[in-house]
Enzyme design. Structure first.
Site, PDB file in Angstrom:
ATOM      1  N   GLY A  30       0.813  -1.211   0.000  1.00 56.82           N
ATOM      2  CA  GLY A  30       0.000   0.000   0.000  1.00 56.82           C
ATOM      3  C   GLY A  30       0.844   1.256   0.000  1.00 56.82           C
ATOM      4  O   GLY A  30       1.966   1.271   0.511  1.00 56.82           O
ATOM      5  N   GLY A  80       2.977   7.703   3.501  1.00 54.62           N
ATOM      6  CA  GLY A  80       4.117   6.824   3.311  1.00 54.62           C
ATOM      7  C   GLY A  80       3.764   5.560   2.556  1.00 54.62           C
ATOM      8  O   GLY A  80       2.701   5.446   1.935  1.00 54.62           O
ATOM      9  N   THR A  81       4.680   4.563   2.641  1.00 57.02           N
ATOM     10  CA  THR A  81       4.544   3.291   1.942  1.00 57.02           C
ATOM     11  C   THR A  81       4.506   2.170   2.972  1.00 57.02           C
ATOM     12  O   THR A  81       5.241   2.197   3.962  1.00 57.02           O
ATOM     13  CB  THR A  81       5.728   3.079   0.978  1.00 57.02           C
ATOM     14  OG1 THR A  81       5.803   4.179   0.081  1.00 57.02           O
ATOM     15  CG2 THR A  81       5.564   1.800   0.185  1.00 57.02           C
ATOM     16  N   VAL A  82       3.659   1.158   2.725  1.00 54.23           N
ATOM     17  CA  VAL A  82       3.524   0.029   3.642  1.00 54.23           C
ATOM     18  C   VAL A  82       4.065  -1.223   2.958  1.00 54.23           C
ATOM     19  O   VAL A  82       3.693  -1.533   1.816  1.00 54.23           O
ATOM     20  CB  VAL A  82       2.059  -0.182   4.063  1.00 54.23           C
ATOM     21  CG1 VAL A  82       1.957  -1.347   5.035  1.00 54.23           C
ATOM     22  CG2 VAL A  82       1.498   1.087   4.694  1.00 54.23           C
ATOM     23  N   LYS A  99       5.394   0.288   8.061  1.00 52.56           N
ATOM     24  CA  LYS A  99       5.067   1.568   7.426  1.00 52.56           C
ATOM     25  C   LYS A  99       6.292   2.473   7.415  1.00 52.56           C
ATOM     26  O   LYS A  99       6.886   2.756   8.461  1.00 52.56           O
ATOM     27  CB  LYS A  99       3.926   2.257   8.169  1.00 52.56           C
ATOM     28  CG  LYS A  99       3.517   3.582   7.532  1.00 52.56           C
ATOM     29  CD  LYS A  99       2.362   4.211   8.269  1.00 52.56           C
ATOM     30  CE  LYS A  99       1.992   5.553   7.659  1.00 52.56           C
ATOM     31  NZ  LYS A  99       0.906   6.215   8.394  1.00 52.56           N
ATOM     32  N   GLY A 105       0.298   5.663   0.414  1.00 53.61           N
ATOM     33  CA  GLY A 105      -0.635   6.732   0.750  1.00 53.61           C
ATOM     34  C   GLY A 105       0.086   8.044   0.939  1.00 53.61           C
ATOM     35  O   GLY A 105       1.287   8.169   0.689  1.00 53.61           O
ATOM     36  N   GLY A 106      -0.671   9.035   1.386  1.00 52.97           N
ATOM     37  CA  GLY A 106      -0.097  10.360   1.566  1.00 52.97           C
ATOM     38  C   GLY A 106       0.954  10.417   2.653  1.00 52.97           C
ATOM     39  O   GLY A 106       1.800  11.306   2.662  1.00 52.97           O
ATOM     40  N   ASP A 120      -8.352  10.927  10.546  1.00 54.41           N
ATOM     41  CA  ASP A 120      -8.358  10.594   9.114  1.00 54.41           C
ATOM     42  C   ASP A 120      -9.138   9.290   8.884  1.00 54.41           C
ATOM     43  O   ASP A 120      -8.658   8.366   8.230  1.00 54.41           O
ATOM     44  CB  ASP A 120      -6.932  10.456   8.593  1.00 54.41           C
ATOM     45  CG  ASP A 120      -6.864  10.524   7.071  1.00 54.41           C
ATOM     46  OD1 ASP A 120      -7.804  11.064   6.454  1.00 54.41           O
ATOM     47  OD2 ASP A 120      -5.874  10.023   6.501  1.00 54.41           O
TER      48      ASP A 120
END
Length: 699
Positions: free
Chosen positions: A380, A385-387, A401, A382-383, A500
């Protein structure tokens, strides 16, 4: 008419007739050594005091430089012309030197150009004679028996000249016009005096010129001697100390020494490398290995290789050691910078079971877990970071993460550590468990439990996955999410506002149990505060409008975002899409306006309707709850605890009865029922309009 041409070939042995020294020699520094392109060196000179003897005075007849005792001079030419038509005869001569008692000559005749051979000078049009050796003076005379009176069509002139043997090639064109020939090369041999080397060296009355590193040379045509520099020296051999040593080792000639070159005075020596013998002095070839030194050479080679290998290993070890030390220092720097010491203090001070404590991972552990963050491990982006999917050494599957940004202020570091400690202690079935973190990188890494079935957004908006998303599954996901938020707001040791909430931050396991995740934007609310002033963060379409206007963050901000999630579960439409009609772009606003106008069945997903126009009561209840969560004023929204309890009640009621049994009404019955409900509130919608007759206001 008869044409006469006489060609005299003269090789002159020019003796220096006088042995006197001539004028006293002045400093050579003041003597001219050239005239144009002509080199003039002692014993010759162009002015008094610069030449050896008077007959070495150089006049302007010479055109090229002196070399090894030979001088190339201008044409010495005699010309005789008769022009009978004008009754005039012309005679002139050019000559060099002084008179001589020896005479010789030749005759040439021709009446027509036919039969004359180019290159032949044997008496037809051209004749030649050799000049006797040891001559020092030449005088050329020309005459014609008939004064050229029978020569019609030819040049009326006869020419005689001295030329070096083989340097003139006769042509029939010369009979027509010889005036274009301006120069002829003549070779002049010269010598010093008229004595041999030995006599001149012993005779004290003469100034013997071959001194120092020059040697005397004789045996050429005529008496006298000349000087030359000895082998290995170069310079003017007639001037004392002018012949200097030549450094052969500096020459680029490949014939000079294959190996080591040693320059000597007037010579050089080639040497073989150490351990070799033989070789030629002048080229250094033939060097062979000394048998006695062969074993020594092997030892040297082996020793050199061993030394080189040792040095290579040492340098590599030193480089790796320095690099490792640098990495250790860098990790220590990041660890302190990211609040590692503070985290260790908090972990040890909090107490509790070892299982509940956040683990501090090393960077090497997480690199091994993610195969050095291989791209195939990304699950994944997202705004924040990266998972990555990772496997720890104890075989646990985790989600790691890697954040993009981090606030390095001291207060934010302390708050980050506080969140890590608190989140690691949260043990709720609907909250993704924070296992630990890594602080040895510039941006801290967070390690969570791995949830295998993707995000709620995947299941809502993916057409194939949504088929399995029945109403009861949606209701259980909503109930679990509400329970997690209720726990964070009111049951955690320090209240936590997620800030969020959206379907992409709600994970779903294989049993469709909801797991709230991604606390990158979360805030801890101190016990003595109910709201917190902060920079607005979140996702458009889910942001609390009151928070957006006032920057005051409260737990009711999460309630609004959860209300949008409920609408997405009901409609299966994304919260914000600019490719939809303007009134439908924001699904929350469109949902509220549909409720206001009594058109709920038009906005719900068709699969949630039993048949056309019939809506189950539990869906109506959830819709009513979503409307309350989406109220503009935060104070008028329910708390997440109230929302969770209401959803749990709806879920419990639905499981006690048949899901699609007696809990449904047709549209007419539903509208009739709603009309019986009294209106007790006026509500202001996000778009500013007011509703005083909405059938949902009483809820």
């Amino acid at each position: 008419m008869q044409y006469l041409q006489i060609l005299l070939l003269l090789i002159v042995a020019a003796e220096a007739l006088g042995s006197s020294l001539g004028p006293a020699l002045t400093s050579q520094d003041s003597c001219e050594t050239s005239c144009g392109d002509l080199a003039i060196e002692f014993p010759f000179g162009t002015k008094e005091g610069c030449y050896h003897a008077s007959n070495f005075l150089w006049s302007n007849h010479a055109q090229q430089s002196i070399f090894e005792g030979e001088g190339f001079l201008d044409l010495i030419r005699e010309q005789f012309c008769c022009h009978w038509l004008r009754h005039t005869c012309l005679y002139y001569r050019e000559k060099a030197g002084i008179g001589s008692d020896i005479g010789t000559g030749c005759i040439s005749s021709c009446s027509t150009i036919t039969g004359i051979t180019n290159g032949s000078c044997s008496g037809v049009g051209c004749c030649e004679i050799d000049i006797p050796e040891r001559m020092s003076y030449v005088d050329i005379s020309l005459s014609s028996y008939k004064k050229h009176k029978d020569i019609l069509g030819f040049n009326p002139c006869s020419y005689g000249f001295v030329v070096q043997k083989g340097k003139f090639n006769f042509s029939t064109k010369n009979l027509l016009d010889f005036g274009s020939v301006k120069k002829m090369p003549m070779l002049l041999e010269w010598a010093i005096g008229n004595k041999t080397c030995e006599i001149a060296r012993m005779d004290s009355s003469t100034n013997f010129l071959c001194k120092g590193n020059s040697e005397c040379v004789e045996g050429f045509e005529g008496p006298g001697y000349r000087c030359r520099c000895k082998d290995g020296y170069a310079g003017n051999p007639y001037m004392e100390d002018s012949c200097k040593n030549i450094n052969e080792c500096e020459q680029k000639d490949p014939r000079v020494c294959k190996h080591e070159c040693i320059d000597l005075d007037g010579d050089y020596e080639c040497r073989c490398p150490k351990g070799y013998s033989g070789g030629d002095k002048k080229d250094g070839t033939g060097c062979v290995v000394d048998e006695s030194n062969e074993s020594l050479i092997i030892q040297i080679v082996v020793g050199t290789l061993a030394t080189a290998i040792f040095l290579l290993i040492f340098i590599a070890w030193l480089y790796l050691g320095l690099k490792k030390r640098k990495l250790i220092k860098l990790k220590e720097k990041f660890f302190r910078q990211n609040g590692g010491i503070l985290l260790q203090q908090r972990i040890s001070g909090e107490g509790g079971s070892h299982h509940d404590r956040a683990k501090v991972f090393t960077i090497e552990e997480l690199k091994r877990a993610t195969n050095n963050y291989d791209e195939t491990r990304i699950i994944g982006k997202g705004g924040y970071g990266t998972v990555y999917k990772g496997v720890l050494s104890d075989k646990r599957i985790v989600a790691i993460k890697k954040s993009k940004l981090v606030d390095q202020t001291q207060s934010q570091i302390e708050q980050f550590i506080n969140e890590v400690v608190i989140l690691s202690q949260i043990n709720h079935r609907n909250v993704v468990k924070l296992i630990g973190c890594c602080l040895e990188t510039e941006v801290p890494l967070l390690v969570y439990e791995f949830i295998s079935n993707g995000t709620l957004s995947d299941h809502i908006h993916n057409e194939s996955k949504s088929l399995a998303l029945t109403w009861d599954i949606r209701l259980r996901i909503a109930t679990g999410t509400a329970g997690a938020l209720s726990y964070l707001h009111s049951a955690a040791s320090v209240p936590i506002i997620h800030r969020d909430i959206k379907p992409t931050n709600i994970l779903v396991d294989d049993n469709y149990v909801a797991k709230v995740s991604d606390f990158g934007a979360s805030k801890l609310i101190p016990m003595d505060q109910v709201e917190l002033a902060t920079i607005v963060q979140g996702t458009l379409g889910y942001l609390d409008p009151e928070y957006l206007q006032t920057n005051q963050l409260t737990d009711k901000s999460d309630v609004y975002s959860f209300g949008v999630v409920l609408v997405e579960l009901l409609t299966r439409k994304q919260a914000l899409r600019f490719d939809r009609p303007e009134k439908e772009r924001n699904i929350a606003i469109y949902f509220l306006s549909s409720l206001k106008e009594g058109r709920l069945f038009q906005v719900l997903e068709e699969r949630l309707l039993l048949n056309e126009g019939i809506i189950p009561n539990d869906i109506i209840d959830v819709s009513r709850l979503a409307k309350r969560c989406l109220r503009v004023k935060g104070d008028e929204r329910p708390t997440m605890k109230e929302v969770a309890m209401e959803l749990e009640g709806i879920l419990a009621s639905m499981t006690e009865k048949h899901p699609w049994g007696q809990t449904t009404l047709n549209e007419e019955e539903y509208e009739h029922l709603l009309k019986q409900v009294p209106i007790d509130h006026d509500y202001e919608f996000i778009d500013g309009s007011k509703a005083s007759s909405s059938t949902f206001d009483s809820y």
